[in-house]
Design a protein around this motif. Structure first.
Motif, short mmCIF file in Angstrom:
data_model
loop_
_atom_site.label_atom_id
_atom_site.label_comp_id
_atom_site.label_asym_id
_atom_site.label_seq_id
_atom_site.Cartn_x
_atom_site.Cartn_y
_atom_site.Cartn_z
N GLN A 13 0.76 -1.18 -0.11
CA GLN A 13 0.07 -0.24 0.12
C GLN A 13 0.93 1.51 0.15
O GLN A 13 2.02 1.34 0.61
CB GLN A 13 -1.06 0.00 1.46
CG GLN A 13 -2.23 -0.86 1.02
CD GLN A 13 -2.92 -0.85 2.52
OE1 GLN A 13 -2.78 -0.26 3.41
NE2 GLN A 13 -4.16 -1.62 2.13
N PRO A 14 0.46 2.44 -0.57
CA PRO A 14 0.95 3.60 -0.34
C PRO A 14 1.38 3.89 0.95
O PRO A 14 0.69 3.85 2.05
CB PRO A 14 0.22 4.81 -0.98
CG PRO A 14 -0.71 3.80 -1.77
CD PRO A 14 -0.94 2.39 -1.27
N GLY A 15 2.60 4.35 1.16
CA GLY A 15 3.36 4.59 2.41
C GLY A 15 4.01 3.52 2.83
O GLY A 15 4.51 3.32 4.12
N GLY A 16 3.85 2.09 2.62
CA GLY A 16 4.46 1.07 2.80
C GLY A 16 5.90 0.73 2.81
O GLY A 16 6.68 1.88 1.85
N SER A 17 6.53 -0.18 3.02
CA SER A 17 7.74 -0.31 2.78
C SER A 17 8.22 -2.00 2.08
O SER A 17 7.29 -2.94 2.48
CB SER A 17 8.76 -0.36 4.18
OG SER A 17 8.70 0.88 4.62
N ARG A 66 14.12 8.27 0.57
CA ARG A 66 13.00 7.12 0.88
C ARG A 66 13.59 6.07 0.79
O ARG A 66 13.38 4.66 1.31
CB ARG A 66 11.93 7.29 -0.20
CG ARG A 66 11.08 8.65 0.10
CD ARG A 66 10.02 8.56 -0.87
NE ARG A 66 10.06 8.57 -2.24
CZ ARG A 66 9.64 7.61 -2.98
NH1 ARG A 66 8.93 6.66 -2.57
NH2 ARG A 66 9.92 7.64 -4.17
N ASN A 83 11.20 2.82 1.63
CA ASN A 83 10.06 3.27 2.76
C ASN A 83 9.22 4.42 2.08
O ASN A 83 9.67 5.12 0.66
CB ASN A 83 10.91 3.94 3.66
CG ASN A 83 11.72 2.86 4.54
OD1 ASN A 83 11.44 1.66 4.27
ND2 ASN A 83 12.76 3.07 5.11
N ASN A 84 8.02 4.83 2.57
CA ASN A 84 7.38 5.65 1.95
C ASN A 84 6.89 5.46 0.49
O ASN A 84 6.98 6.48 -0.24
CB ASN A 84 7.89 6.97 2.41
CG ASN A 84 6.61 7.96 1.93
OD1 ASN A 84 5.48 7.81 2.22
ND2 ASN A 84 7.03 9.08 1.93
N LYS A 86 5.23 4.93 -3.10
CA LYS A 86 4.31 5.84 -3.69
C LYS A 86 3.75 4.94 -4.82
O LYS A 86 4.52 4.31 -5.42
CB LYS A 86 4.57 7.10 -4.04
CG LYS A 86 5.42 7.99 -3.03
CD LYS A 86 5.88 9.30 -3.54
CE LYS A 86 6.58 10.06 -2.40
NZ LYS A 86 7.08 11.43 -2.96
N SER A 115 -3.43 0.74 -3.55
CA SER A 115 -4.21 0.55 -2.30
C SER A 115 -5.32 -0.29 -2.67
O SER A 115 -6.54 -0.70 -1.86
CB SER A 115 -5.03 1.99 -1.87
OG SER A 115 -5.35 2.88 -2.87
#
Length: 115
Positions: A13-17, A66, A83-84, A86, A115
């Motif tokens: 998901q967006p924001g994930g790693s 990131r 990380n983070n 997009k 997402s």
């Protein structure tokens, strides 16, 4: 000859790693730099990050702050910690190893940020 195998891709998901790995075999002693590239659908392959044999690193502006490239010499493996993430990071990610004789590529691993 150097053989490269990437792993660690997937759906996030967006924001994930995610952490990608690139394991090398063969004449790994001859590698002076490792790169990560990516290629999104319909776009050209682009440089993401590099780590040299002496540990110097550099990054594309799009991922600076990131993504982190690192390596484990004992395992002949290079990592890309992302990380983070997009949606625009969605692409096939390729590992690349450079020697004075040639450049070697892995088969790629898909990263999808959605997402």
């Amino acid at each position: 000859q150097v053989q490269l195998v990437e792993s660690g891709g997937g759906l996030v998901q967006p924001g994930g790693s995610l952490r990608l790995s690139c394991a090398a075999s063969g004449s790994t002693f001859s590698i002076y730099a490792w790169d990560w590239y990516r290629q999104a659908s319909g776009k050209q392959r682009e440089f993401i990050a590099r780590i040299t044999s002496v540990g110097s690193t550099n990054y594309a502006d799009s991922v600076k702050g990131r993504f982190t490239i690192s390596r484990d010499n004992a395992k002949n493996t290079v990592y890309l910690q992302m990380n983070n993430l997009k949606p625009e990071d969605t692409a096939i990610y390729y590992c690349n190893a450079r020697t004075t004789i040639s450049t070697y590529w892995g088969q790629g691993t898909q990263v999808t940020v959605s997402s």
